[in-house]
Design an enzyme around this catalytic site. Structure first.
Site, PDB file in Angstrom:
ATOM      1  N   SER A  49       9.460 -39.095 -29.731  1.00 21.17           N
ATOM      2  CA  SER A  49      10.203 -39.799 -31.145  1.00 21.17           C
ATOM      3  C   SER A  49      11.287 -39.063 -30.592  1.00 21.17           C
ATOM      4  CB  SER A  49      10.456 -39.520 -32.299  1.00 21.17           C
ATOM      5  OG  SER A  49       8.969 -39.981 -32.519  1.00 21.17           O
TER       6      SER A  49
HETATM    7  N1  SAH Z   1       4.379 -38.017 -32.049  1.00 21.27           N
HETATM    8  C1  SAH Z   1       4.361 -39.303 -30.974  1.00 21.27           C
HETATM    9  C2  SAH Z   1       4.984 -40.825 -30.823  1.00 21.27           C
HETATM   10  C3  SAH Z   1       4.427 -41.237 -30.402  1.00 21.27           C
HETATM   11  S1  SAH Z   1       4.704 -42.688 -30.875  1.00 21.27           S
HETATM   12  C4  SAH Z   1       5.096 -37.942 -29.402  1.00 21.27           C
HETATM   13  O1  SAH Z   1       5.407 -37.536 -30.040  1.00 21.27           O
HETATM   14  O2  SAH Z   1       4.684 -38.852 -28.509  1.00 21.27           O
HETATM   15  C5  SAH Z   1       3.532 -44.117 -31.845  1.00 21.27           C
HETATM   16  C6  SAH Z   1       1.919 -43.618 -31.285  1.00 21.27           C
HETATM   17  O3  SAH Z   1       1.280 -43.773 -32.443  1.00 21.27           O
HETATM   18  C7  SAH Z   1       1.649 -44.109 -30.266  1.00 21.27           C
HETATM   19  O4  SAH Z   1       1.246 -43.622 -29.254  1.00 21.27           O
HETATM   20  C8  SAH Z   1       0.491 -45.336 -30.986  1.00 21.27           C
HETATM   21  O5  SAH Z   1      -0.329 -45.882 -29.940  1.00 21.27           O
HETATM   22  C9  SAH Z   1      -0.225 -44.560 -31.607  1.00 21.27           C
HETATM   23  N2  SAH Z   1      -0.163 -45.208 -33.464  1.00 21.27           N
HETATM   24  C10 SAH Z   1      -0.354 -46.847 -33.515  1.00 21.27           C
HETATM   25  N3  SAH Z   1      -0.722 -47.313 -34.442  1.00 21.27           N
HETATM   26  C11 SAH Z   1      -2.248 -46.418 -34.147  1.00 21.27           C
HETATM   27  C12 SAH Z   1      -3.299 -46.250 -35.693  1.00 21.27           C
HETATM   28  N4  SAH Z   1      -3.369 -47.045 -36.670  1.00 21.27           N
HETATM   29  N5  SAH Z   1      -3.842 -45.146 -35.385  1.00 21.27           N
HETATM   30  C13 SAH Z   1      -3.712 -44.039 -35.230  1.00 21.27           C
HETATM   31  N6  SAH Z   1      -2.463 -43.780 -33.965  1.00 21.27           N
HETATM   32  C14 SAH Z   1      -1.810 -45.163 -33.560  1.00 21.27           C
END
Ligand code: SAH
Length: 210
Positions: free
Chosen positions: A63
């Site tokens: 993000s």
């Molecule tokens: N906080 C992260 C942003 C990651 S983007 C950072 O700082 O990099 C969002 C993430 O949510 C992705 O990696 C995706 O694989 C995960 N995601 C999507 N659906 C999910 C679920 N049901 N349970 C756990 N993670 C999930």
């Protein structure tokens, strides 16, 4: 770029966030402490302190710093609070929250097991005591609740699943993007004894929750 360049770029980023956002100094200090360049793939490292999302592989993104700042601030968490993150990604947001609540207090789950493993190792190497598990946010950490706060970095189309809200204590907060692509809103839920209070914090763009 060497470490001093990264540090200078990070300070400049935080100065910009301080001018533009209405967030706590504690949140800004956390952003200023975390080496974002250590969380992004090599080929994007020179852009690590631009205020924008960047690709981290597996069709996912880290993000933008302002979004991490706003969401961290909305959590309203302090030292000792226990926080549940859904969507570890590269682990950056978890590190920022860990700076606020302290070691051992962040529990994060990531759906893509390769990302979970890489983030766990990266956080450990950088000295962050964050518990990372691979799995689905709806079922993770059954024995670690109740949490003081939770947040999602992926967007459930139909609102925050009850299983996640139920992991948060009465009086605790849940911060999440909700809605379908193109129509997502950032919301903060406050868990009450007889229901959940919901505040809207504007339009956002996140990857969909799986
Ligand atoms: N906080 C992260 C942003 C990651 S983007 C950072 O700082 O990099 C969002 C993430 O949510 C992705 O990696 C995706 O694989 C995960 N995601 C999507 N659906 C999910 C679920 N049901 N349970 C756990 N993670 C999930």
């Amino acid at each position: 770029m060497d470490d001093a360049d990264h540090e200078a770029a990070r300070r400049e980023l935080v100065a910009g966030l301080r001018r533009r956002l209405d967030v706590d100094e504690r949140t800004l200090a956390a952003i200023e402490s975390v080496p974002r360049h250590a969380f992004v793939p090599d080929r994007h490292r020179s852009r690590a302190y631009e205020d924008r999302p960047l690709p981290i592989g597996h069709d996912q993104t880290i993000s933008a710093p302002h979004m991490v700042a706003v969401m961290t601030d909305l959590l309203d968490a302090g030292p000792g609070d226990r926080v549940f993150e859904v969507g570890t990604g590269c682990g950056y947001h978890a590190a920022v929250v860990a700076e606020v609540v302290g070691p051992g207090n962040v529990y994060s789950v990531e759906y893509v097991s390769e990302l979970a493993e890489a983030a766990r190792e990266r956080l450990r190497r950088l000295g962050y005591d964050v518990t990372v598990r691979a799995g689905d946010g709806r079922t993770a950490f059954p024995n670690e609740s109740p949490f003081d706060a939770a947040y999602l970095t992926c967007a459930p189309a139909d609102g925050v699943p009850d299983q996640i809200v139920d992991r948060v204590r009465t009086g605790g907060r849940v911060v999440a993007p909700i809605g379908r692509a193109g129509a997502q809103r950032l919301v903060r839920l406050t868990v009450g004894k007889d229901g959940v209070d919901r505040e809207d914090h504007g339009g956002v763009r996140f990857v969909p929750m799986r």
